[in-house]
Write a protein that holds these residues in place. Sequence first.
Motif, short mmCIF file in Angstrom:
data_model
loop_
_atom_site.label_atom_id
_atom_site.label_comp_id
_atom_site.label_asym_id
_atom_site.label_seq_id
_atom_site.Cartn_x
_atom_site.Cartn_y
_atom_site.Cartn_z
N TRP A 270 0.84 -1.21 0.00
CA TRP A 270 0.00 0.00 0.00
C TRP A 270 0.86 1.25 0.00
N CYS A 271 1.90 1.28 0.82
CA CYS A 271 2.76 2.45 0.92
C CYS A 271 3.45 2.74 -0.41
N ALA A 272 3.87 1.67 -1.11
CA ALA A 272 4.53 1.86 -2.39
C ALA A 272 3.61 2.50 -3.42
N ASP A 273 2.30 2.28 -3.27
CA ASP A 273 1.32 2.80 -4.23
C ASP A 273 0.63 4.07 -3.77
N THR A 274 0.98 4.57 -2.59
CA THR A 274 0.23 5.68 -1.99
C THR A 274 1.14 6.87 -1.68
N PRO A 275 1.05 7.94 -2.44
CA PRO A 275 1.90 9.12 -2.18
C PRO A 275 1.72 9.70 -0.78
N ALA A 276 0.54 9.53 -0.18
CA ALA A 276 0.32 10.09 1.16
C ALA A 276 1.09 9.35 2.24
N CYS A 277 1.59 8.18 1.94
CA CYS A 277 2.38 7.42 2.92
C CYS A 277 3.71 8.13 3.16
N ALA A 278 4.07 8.33 4.41
CA ALA A 278 5.30 9.05 4.77
C ALA A 278 6.57 8.36 4.29
N LEU A 279 6.46 7.09 3.94
CA LEU A 279 7.62 6.33 3.46
C LEU A 279 7.51 6.03 1.97
#
Length: 497
Positions: A270-279
């Motif tokens: 999810w983080c890899a696909d989500t710009p809002a993720c801080a990482l």
Amino acid sequence: MKKTLAILTATAAIAALSPAAPVMAALSATPPVSTPPVSTVAEAERLTWGKCSDKTLPAPTECATIEVPVNWAKPDGKKIRLDLARLPATEPGRRIGSVLEVTGGPGASGIQFVKVAASNLKELGRRFDLVFFQTRTSLWFKSMPKVCLKPGTELQDPRSRKRHTAQTAAMTKAFLACQKADTTGLFAHVDSMSMARDMEAIRAALGEEQLSLLAQSYGGVPSIAYARLFPQRIRALYVDGVINQAAGFNDQGLRVVAAFEKQFQKFVAWCADTPACALHGEDAGAVWRALVREADRKPIPATSPYFGKGEMTGWALRLFAFPAVLPGEGNANWLAFAKSVDKARRGDGSGFGDPVVTGVLSWSSPGVLAMSCGDGRGFADYDDLRTYRRAAEKNRPNLGSVRIEGVACTGWPLKVANPVRPLPSHGLPPILGAGGMSLDVETTRTLTDMIPGSVTVTYEGPGHVLWGMGKKCVIKHLTAYLTDLKLPPPGTTCPAE
């Protein structure tokens, strides 16, 4: 105190579990269990129901108390009184009997579920009295001396025999100090076996030949103890997201970590696909593992509102950051988890400080551990601990960790009152289980698989104590089962709501 118990409840699903041991499926090797006699005090007592002093309980709740021995081996010795609450059957002419709710925690009071049951179990309540009770452990939490809340030591994952020996000695000293200060006698008698005998005293006082049990979370452990002691007293047993002590805490611990490992991988994707993720733009898994390694080398300063300043090791992060790997509504948990990881790698532990510091020190408090240790959740020795660590870390690189209560209970100075043992091979009815896919269905099914003819319903979404969350499909199945003793077909699922 409230902060401590809140953290314990929030972390019960994983902190209740233990080292690497095989599932105990050899039911045929276990002879039928004879029913020990109930105390004459419990047999003689009949409940007097009346108005409740707690005005927040919904009408038409009725309340009573029951007196039970502190030590069931000495039924004529010191006594305690436990509060009971009842929602009477709304169709008394068609009443079947009583359903006894067996709460988790470990050590929460069942009275807290009256309001939820009044709302969510209306159909079940037509033909059953729904009965809730204050556990002896919740009574102990209210009355324990202050020294019993003082952490015995700041627990670590000991990487040598020398450190293990020193930490065990520190916890033993704390346990003995707590026991010495205890004037109630409860410290040595808040195990699930004692709680099971309380349940039997309640059955006798209700005047019921058999009980239907509604167990959830750690409530599975006293329910299993009751099944060992009084199998013929169980009319039906519904288990919801339970911990299966009969399989061994070893087995259950590894299953839990594996389930959360899957959730962690979903977070990374999810983080890899989500710009809002801080990482975002980095390998979130690699960032987390680097943070954990560095925190084990140099703990990160953090603060707990209850305990004050503390430090977070990588071991503690793996233990108590786990709820954040469940996405939450709108992926809010994942957003917060990524932000906390980003802050922590820069030396700011505020995102994790409350659950991690409070979690470690709460589970180091001898009074809080009394039920867990009495149920045999400690590692047998350093070799047992090391074997579990290897199994946990081998295929679970992100969250695999040594259980904190397994480490703490290694210093338990008393005989384990409720050791891990198989279930009886005869006398138990088929049971119904339910659990969410994020975790609970795995541990619950290990229990239902032990009892021929039993079924576990899979809820196709996350959730813990599904009836309490108001999941309508699950409640429909538990109502049909407890009312008509009708189980759904094997493989039954409920869609996420």
